[in-house]
Design a protein around this motif. Structure first.
Motif, PDB file in Angstrom:
ATOM      1  N   VAL A 178      19.750 -24.665  11.397  1.00  0.00           N
ATOM      2  CA  VAL A 178      19.625 -25.724  12.392  1.00  0.00           C
ATOM      3  C   VAL A 178      18.146 -25.991  12.615  1.00  0.00           C
ATOM      4  O   VAL A 178      17.421 -25.152  13.154  1.00  0.00           O
ATOM      5  N   GLU A 179      17.693 -27.138  12.171  1.00  0.00           N
ATOM      6  CA  GLU A 179      16.278 -27.539  12.254  1.00  0.00           C
ATOM      7  C   GLU A 179      16.200 -28.863  13.012  1.00  0.00           C
ATOM      8  O   GLU A 179      16.899 -29.821  12.660  1.00  0.00           O
ATOM      9  N   ILE A 180      15.361 -28.913  14.030  1.00  0.00           N
ATOM     10  CA  ILE A 180      15.296 -30.115  14.864  1.00  0.00           C
ATOM     11  C   ILE A 180      14.512 -31.246  14.203  1.00  0.00           C
ATOM     12  O   ILE A 180      14.741 -32.413  14.490  1.00  0.00           O
ATOM     13  N   ASP A 181      13.597 -30.902  13.297  1.00  0.00           N
ATOM     14  CA  ASP A 181      12.653 -31.879  12.770  1.00  0.00           C
ATOM     15  C   ASP A 181      12.911 -32.148  11.293  1.00  0.00           C
ATOM     16  O   ASP A 181      12.564 -31.328  10.431  1.00  0.00           O
ATOM     17  N   PRO A 182      13.484 -33.307  10.952  1.00  0.00           N
ATOM     18  CA  PRO A 182      13.736 -33.592   9.532  1.00  0.00           C
ATOM     19  C   PRO A 182      12.453 -33.699   8.713  1.00  0.00           C
ATOM     20  O   PRO A 182      12.462 -33.440   7.502  1.00  0.00           O
ATOM     21  N   THR A 183      11.352 -34.064   9.355  1.00  0.00           N
ATOM     22  CA  THR A 183      10.083 -34.152   8.641  1.00  0.00           C
ATOM     23  C   THR A 183       9.667 -32.795   8.107  1.00  0.00           C
ATOM     24  O   THR A 183       9.099 -32.679   7.015  1.00  0.00           O
ATOM     25  N   MET A 184       9.951 -31.725   8.861  1.00  0.00           N
ATOM     26  CA  MET A 184       9.621 -30.379   8.408  1.00  0.00           C
ATOM     27  C   MET A 184      10.361 -30.044   7.115  1.00  0.00           C
ATOM     28  O   MET A 184       9.783 -29.446   6.192  1.00  0.00           O
ATOM     29  N   ILE A 185      11.611 -30.439   7.019  1.00  0.00           N
ATOM     30  CA  ILE A 185      12.383 -30.191   5.798  1.00  0.00           C
ATOM     31  C   ILE A 185      11.817 -31.007   4.638  1.00  0.00           C
ATOM     32  O   ILE A 185      11.648 -30.499   3.521  1.00  0.00           O
ATOM     33  N   ASP A 186      11.494 -32.264   4.901  1.00  0.00           N
ATOM     34  CA  ASP A 186      10.952 -33.124   3.843  1.00  0.00           C
ATOM     35  C   ASP A 186       9.622 -32.573   3.311  1.00  0.00           C
ATOM     36  O   ASP A 186       9.407 -32.512   2.082  1.00  0.00           O
ATOM     37  N   VAL A 187       8.744 -32.167   4.211  1.00  0.00           N
ATOM     38  CA  VAL A 187       7.458 -31.618   3.803  1.00  0.00           C
ATOM     39  C   VAL A 187       7.645 -30.300   3.053  1.00  0.00           C
ATOM     40  O   VAL A 187       6.980 -30.036   2.039  1.00  0.00           O
ATOM     41  N   SER A 188       8.573 -29.486   3.519  1.00  0.00           N
ATOM     42  CA  SER A 188       8.826 -28.196   2.869  1.00  0.00           C
ATOM     43  C   SER A 188       9.366 -28.382   1.461  1.00  0.00           C
ATOM     44  O   SER A 188       8.966 -27.673   0.529  1.00  0.00           O
ATOM     45  N   ARG A 189      10.285 -29.317   1.287  1.00  0.00           N
ATOM     46  CA  ARG A 189      10.825 -29.589  -0.051  1.00  0.00           C
ATOM     47  C   ARG A 189       9.726 -30.052  -1.008  1.00  0.00           C
ATOM     48  O   ARG A 189       9.709 -29.683  -2.177  1.00  0.00           O
ATOM     49  N   ARG A 190       8.801 -30.831  -0.499  1.00  0.00           N
ATOM     50  CA  ARG A 190       7.768 -31.417  -1.351  1.00  0.00           C
ATOM     51  C   ARG A 190       6.679 -30.421  -1.716  1.00  0.00           C
ATOM     52  O   ARG A 190       6.251 -30.367  -2.880  1.00  0.00           O
ATOM     53  N   PHE A 191       6.249 -29.614  -0.745  1.00  0.00           N
ATOM     54  CA  PHE A 191       5.052 -28.806  -0.956  1.00  0.00           C
ATOM     55  C   PHE A 191       5.315 -27.306  -1.120  1.00  0.00           C
ATOM     56  O   PHE A 191       4.419 -26.579  -1.552  1.00  0.00           O
ATOM     57  N   PHE A 192       6.521 -26.827  -0.785  1.00  0.00           N
ATOM     58  CA  PHE A 192       6.744 -25.383  -0.785  1.00  0.00           C
ATOM     59  C   PHE A 192       7.958 -24.940  -1.611  1.00  0.00           C
ATOM     60  O   PHE A 192       8.698 -24.045  -1.200  1.00  0.00           O
TER      61      PHE A 192
END
Length: 310
Positions: free
Chosen positions: A108-122
């Motif tokens: 459960v993650e409140i911020d979809p941007t965090m998931i998008d950034v994580s997929r791209r850079f990590f």
């Protein structure tokens, strides 16, 4: 030292911890936080939220293994259903997927941007965890998720940012909210949260979270590790209804459990490390025993360098 080329993170009054920045790879302000991806000179690519370090490539395995494996191994074959609150770039999910017993993981993650950034850079951290059929990602506030979901979990992991004012985590660290979390544990379930620095001048947040945990749970486990990139010793707490005694497991027993339950090779956690982590130093034990009473209130908010506010 040119402040533009270094991170600057207050650890305690009069004390900072910094990383030299080689490249600024990405900066984005989401609805909830400022997210930065920085390449550091010492630890490689790292994730920073509102200027505070979250993970860096060089030693994220220490944090990720620490927050997952001790509790998961205590659960053994009972570790089937897990909930991860937050989760960032996916290191905690990656480690939990190593356990042969795990059947489902809900993130459960409140911020979809965090998931998008994580997929791209990590991707080197997540290692494809979100493509595993056992993982279900929900973009939601954890308060709303718990209110509408009656599911119980064997393991609940808090992998969220610090409870700073006006951030999504600002109201998550209190006995009131921890009691809500406890209601979603299975009979033998364990809730695990980081609790922050336990340095001689930086332990107030950890002591407050510890007090809140002791108010909400009948049994609380405490252990420490040193994630070097954080610049301080770090406390992790486990709360449960069932009495677990981690130090009753000897070095050989932990190593056998790792061989039986975990796929692949760990870099940090083993039987020797287990004993080291759960034997808290004397000054840490003293600091945790002196937590302020406001820790049991409706919320704990962290003010870097100035302590904890009720």
């Amino acid at each position: 030292m040119n402040s533009q080329d270094w991170t600057h993170e207050v650890v305690a009054t009069g004390e900072v911890h910094s990383h030299q920045i080689v490249r600024r790879l990405h900066t984005e302000r989401s609805q909830f936080q400022k997210i930065e991806v920085l390449e550091t000179a010492g630890y490689g690519v790292g994730l920073f939220s509102d200027g505070r370090i979250q993970h860096v490539a060089g030693d994220e395995y220490i944090y990720s293994e620490t927050i997952i494996h001790p509790a998961a191994l205590l659960l053994g074959d009972h570790c089937k259903r897990a909930l991860i609150v937050g989760g960032g770039p996916g290191g905690a999910i990656r480690e939990l997927l190593r356990h042969r017993s795990i059947e489902t993981i809900t993130q459960v993650e409140i911020d979809p941007t965090m998931i998008d950034v994580s997929r791209r850079f990590f991707p080197h951290i997540s290692q494809g965890c979100w493509e595993d059929p056992r993982v279900r990602l929900e973009i939601a506030d954890i308060s709303d998720f718990l209110a509408r979901n009656g599911e119980r979990f064997d393991l609940i992991i808090y992998d969220v940012s610090e409870p700073m004012k006006d951030t999504p985590a600002s109201n998550l660290f209190s006995s009131v909210f921890f009691t809500k979390i406890r209601a979603h544990l299975s009979e033998r379930g364990i809730f695990v949260t980081w609790a922050g620095s336990v340095g001689p001048r930086s332990h107030e947040l950890a002591a407050s979270i510890h007090r809140a945990m002791e108010t909400a749970f009948p049994h609380v486990m405490r252990y420490v590790c040193s994630t070097q990139s954080y610049g301080t010793s770090w406390l992790t707490l486990g709360g449960s209804n069932h009495p677990y005694e981690p130090l009753q497991l000897g070095r050989e027993a932990v190593d056998r459990a790792i061989a039986d339950h975990i796929q692949g090779t760990l870099r940090f956690y083993d039987g020797t490390t287990h004993l080291h982590m759960f034997n808290l130093p004397k000054d840490v034990r003293a600091a945790l025993a002196q937590a302020p009473e406001h820790a049991t209130g409706a919320g704990i908010q962290f003010q870097p360098g100035t302590g904890v506010q009720p």
